[in-house]
Design an enzyme around this catalytic site. Structure first.
Site, PDB file in Angstrom:
ATOM      1  CE  LYS A  45       1.243   5.117   8.150  1.00 15.93           C
ATOM      2  NZ  LYS A  45       1.261   4.323   6.956  1.00 15.93           N
ATOM      3  CG  ASP A  67       5.904   3.762   0.605  1.00 18.79           C
ATOM      4  OD1 ASP A  67       6.217   4.569   1.510  1.00 18.79           O
ATOM      5  OD2 ASP A  67       4.723   3.527   0.278  1.00 18.79           O
ATOM      6  CE1 TYR A 105      -3.612   2.606   0.608  1.00 18.90           C
ATOM      7  CE2 TYR A 105      -2.364   3.287   2.537  1.00 18.90           C
ATOM      8  CZ  TYR A 105      -3.387   3.506   1.640  1.00 18.90           C
ATOM      9  OH  TYR A 105      -4.182   4.618   1.775  1.00 18.90           O
TER      10      TYR A 105
HETATM   11  C1  LIG Z   1       0.554   4.770   5.586  1.00 17.48           C
HETATM   12  C2  LIG Z   1       1.301   4.498   4.343  1.00 17.48           C
HETATM   13  C3  LIG Z   1       1.198   5.341   3.217  1.00 17.48           C
HETATM   14  C4  LIG Z   1       0.195   6.457   3.127  1.00 17.48           C
HETATM   15  O1  LIG Z   1       0.440   7.476   4.034  1.00 17.48           O
HETATM   16  P1  LIG Z   1      -0.761   8.484   4.400  1.00 17.48           P
HETATM   17  O2  LIG Z   1      -0.097   9.499   5.284  1.00 17.48           O
HETATM   18  O3  LIG Z   1      -1.799   7.670   5.084  1.00 17.48           O
HETATM   19  O4  LIG Z   1      -1.246   9.074   3.134  1.00 17.48           O
HETATM   20  C5  LIG Z   1       2.023   5.092   2.145  1.00 17.48           C
HETATM   21  N1  LIG Z   1       2.899   4.085   2.149  1.00 17.48           N
HETATM   22  C6  LIG Z   1       3.021   3.238   3.197  1.00 17.48           C
HETATM   23  C7  LIG Z   1       4.031   2.134   3.163  1.00 17.48           C
HETATM   24  C8  LIG Z   1       2.215   3.416   4.320  1.00 17.48           C
HETATM   25  O5  LIG Z   1       2.316   2.560   5.342  1.00 17.48           O
END
Ligand SMILES: *Cc1c(COP(=O)(O)O)cnc(C)c1O
Length: 426
Positions: free
Chosen positions: A267, A239, A144
């Site tokens: 995060k 990511d 994701y």
């Molecule tokens: C949470 C997450 C996102 C998205 O971040 P948001 O701040 O919720 O838009 C993208 N990549 C990874 C791996 C994530 O865990």
């Protein structure tokens, strides 16, 4: 344990917001029933509106590595508030946070601050395409990367939990250049590079997956991404929105000794306030406007409150090096949960890196989306509600990682294991 107030507030929320929430993962779709409504957080604990206390293993889905209400982070935010909450103009705090990110994340030479992980991945993909002059991208099933249109295919937890792996409203044209491959499969990756190598702008991936439950990469898989991207001139886009500052101070790239070309962060980098970032090689980042031509902007980007929280959080992590302690806590928790599951006769597997982990119910090790999907989600739902009744707040989906903070104690962990044992045997 009463949940009357939570119920009342959620019923009202249902009339006001789609599904009663502002982000679908909160709606308990993966475990059934109604979400709890929270009033405050204190260290490792969350307190709901009915006054119930829970040991928190969601940590706002990752950011709260220092626990709720860290004093230094709060003080930094307070100081920033008094100076003004947004200017839409440069501030020195942006330099300080950028310096910290560049110092801590091995591959990052230049960085751009944005407001969410979604923005970070969306922008990084645009930059990869602008830099290479190519269109196609590769992503992996069950990974994701936020709700970017071109990435909303086979997108893991929230989407899968709610049974919409591919969202309506995303046009076929938008995803036509997205190639989806199984995670941990170097041969499949090599085959696609063989065929489309000259058209590939980037490979985007979670270096440890958190969004189909925790899934650990095979070293040869990471090595293959690096090698093939280098060979074919594609951008390796790691990511680290979840893993950054979580699995090590320098993220998964430091832990595994793999150097991506671009990295996305979110995060933890905002310490609980809305901030995220993308960065990497200077020659790629110099393509971003106004240094280069790739457009990307944001009214609130580099916001004073958010940068203050981010600086405080990263500084504490740098000064205190909590990672050995988080490793101990993670090991204690997951060893205990594994034993509790085994004693209850529940087929299970455990995946953990430091303080992010998942207890999967079902047979076999989880290595990709196909194996994750075989999990016994009903068993997980029963387990989850058994924990809630015993004051433990776990991820409300089998396909989400749990997180431990520095404020969790050995005693909290042991209480959790006892609760898990009781829940599994009920
Ligand atoms: C949470 C997450 C996102 C998205 O971040 P948001 O701040 O919720 O838009 C993208 N990549 C990874 C791996 C994530 O865990």
């Amino acid at each position: 344990m009463s949940r009357t107030r939570s119920h009342e507030i959620f019923q009202r929320a249902l009339q006001l917001m789609p599904g009663g929430v502002n982000s679908p993962a909160r709606a308990f779709g993966g475990v059934g029933g109604e979400p709890l409504v929270f009033e405050r957080g204190e260290g490792a604990y969350l307190i709901d509106v009915d006054g119930n206390r829970y040991i928190d293993y969601i940590g706002s889905w990752g950011p709260m590595i220092l626990g709720h209400g860290n004093e230094q982070v709060r003080a930094a935010i307070h100081a920033a508030v008094d100076q003004g909450t947004s200017f839409g103009a440069p501030t020195e705090r942006e330099n300080t946070l950028a310096e910290l990110i560049i110092e801590l994340v091995p591959s990052v030479e230049k960085v751009r601050l944005v407001n969410s992980g979604t923005e970070a991945t969306m922008s990084a993909i645009r930059v990869a395409r602008g830099f290479t002059g190519r269109n196609k991208i590769i992503k992996f099933a069950g990974n994701y990367h936020g709700h970017v249109d071109s990435l909303l295919v086979a997108a893991g937890s929230a989407a899968a939990t709610l049974g919409v792996p591919n969202s309506p409203g995303v046009t076929p044209g938008t995803t036509a250049d997205t190639i989806v491959l199984p995670y941990n499969d170097p041969a499949a990756l090599a085959a696609v590079f063989e065929q489309h190598g000259d058209d590939l702008a980037c490979v985007i991936f979670e270096p440890i997956v958190g969004n189909m439950g925790t899934v650990i990469p095979k070293p040869e898989f990471l090595a293959a991404i690096r090698e093939l991207c280098t060979k074919h001139g594609a951008v390796m886009l790691m990511d680290e929105v979840m893993t950054g500052f979580r699995v090590a101070l320098g993220g998964a790239q430091q832990l595994f000794g793999v150097t991506p070309d671009l990295t996305t962060m979110g995060k933890i980098v905002g310490g609980g306030l809305p901030i995220a970032a993308y960065g990497g090689r200077a020659d790629i980042m110099n393509h971003v406007l106004p240094a280069g031509q790739v457009f990307q902007a944001g009214t609130l980007s580099g916001n004073p409150l958010a940068t203050a929280a981010g600086i405080a959080t990263l500084s504490i992590l740098k000064e205190t090096n909590p990672y050995p302690r988080l490793e101990q806590l993670g090991e204690r928790l997951m060893t205990g949960l594994a034993k509790a599951a085994a004693d209850a006769g529940a087929p299970y597997s455990v995946a953990r890196v430091g303080s992010m982990a998942t207890l999967f119910f079902g047979a076999g090790t989880v290595v990709d989306w196909d194996t994750a999907e075989k999990s016994d989600t009903e068993r997980y739902a029963d387990f989850f509600w058994g924990l809630i009744d015993r004051g433990v707040y776990f991820p409300c989906s089998q396909f989400e990682a749990l997180f431990i903070s520095v404020t969790h104690t050995d005693e909290d962990i042991d209480t959790t294991i006892a609760a898990a044992r009781a829940s599994l045997q009920a």
